[in-house]
Write a protein that holds these residues in place. Sequence first.
Motif, PDB file in Angstrom:
ATOM      1  N   CYS A 239      -6.562   1.976   7.281  1.00  0.00           N
ATOM      2  CA  CYS A 239      -5.851   2.826   6.322  1.00  0.00           C
ATOM      3  C   CYS A 239      -6.854   3.597   5.463  1.00  0.00           C
ATOM      4  O   CYS A 239      -6.926   4.807   5.515  1.00  0.00           O
TER       5      CYS A 239
ATOM      6  N   CYS B  29       0.841  -1.197   0.000  1.00  0.00           N
ATOM      7  CA  CYS B  29       0.000   0.000   0.000  1.00  0.00           C
ATOM      8  C   CYS B  29       0.878   1.249   0.000  1.00  0.00           C
ATOM      9  O   CYS B  29       1.760   1.387   0.831  1.00  0.00           O
TER      10      CYS B  29
ATOM     11  N   CYS C 252      -0.191   3.175   3.701  1.00  0.00           N
ATOM     12  CA  CYS C 252       0.190   2.635   5.012  1.00  0.00           C
ATOM     13  C   CYS C 252       1.419   1.739   4.939  1.00  0.00           C
ATOM     14  O   CYS C 252       1.974   1.375   5.958  1.00  0.00           O
TER      15      CYS C 252
ATOM     16  N   CYS D 229      -6.604   0.176  -0.812  1.00  0.00           N
ATOM     17  CA  CYS D 229      -6.017  -0.618   0.277  1.00  0.00           C
ATOM     18  C   CYS D 229      -7.154  -1.409   0.922  1.00  0.00           C
ATOM     19  O   CYS D 229      -8.234  -0.878   1.167  1.00  0.00           O
TER      20      CYS D 229
HETATM   21 ZN   LIG Z   1      -3.088   0.987   3.280  1.00  0.00          ZN
END
Ligand SMILES: [Zn+2]
Length: 231
Positions: free
Chosen positions: A49, A16, A19, A43
């Motif tokens: 996130c 991601c 994050c 994500c």
């Molecule tokens: Zn994420």
Amino acid sequence: MLTLEKYKTKATRHDCPSCGQKFVFTRYVDDAGEYIADDVGRCNRESKCGYHRTTKEHFADNPTERAERASRPAYPRAVSRPKPEAKPFDTIPRTYLEQSLTGYDRNGFAQFLLTRFDAAAVSQAVARYLIGTDGGRCVYWQVDGQGRIRTGKLISYDPTTGKRRKDTNPNWSHAELKKRGALPESFELAQCFFGEHLLKAEPSAPDAIVEAEKTALIASLIFPEFVWLAC
Ligand SMILES: [Zn+2]
């Protein structure tokens, strides 16, 4: 059409950009299966996130790209390039998994679970995730959607605390079977997720990925409606 890439293997889930978690990011692809920019996607850690960059946002920021994409020659579907051969890998005979589905009174992790959760729920989760026992160690088998056994992770737990025992090292089933001469030296390992067999068995259940097998199993006892995977 631009769509979120369908799950095929672990390789279709990316890091991601927001994050930083591995194997949680689904990218947008076009009809030819080509990715849009590497930050365009969603994500799957929705609450933790929540990152989602749509293709619309991306093309709004990169106005010339859409025209460039459209002007590219159409992907030659009829004479498409042959797909690269999937790398061959070896699997572990099912009998080793079956032999391990017993001895839970000696399995420190199973014993720990029984101190925290209802016995029926524990035995259901243990069966669902194909948890095995090998000489007192817990076996986390990695079984793919086609039922092929890639390997197993062998970990000893303290039955009281549920923590890993420091006096023994984790090991891998394929490595031990190779050492015993039960698998050839040339065994080619290709790992999959712990819990991956459930993606096929329970296709409508949402999936969530965690880092540790132990976490996945405990989470599955608390939120059984999800398929919990560990990588
Ligand atoms: Zn994420």
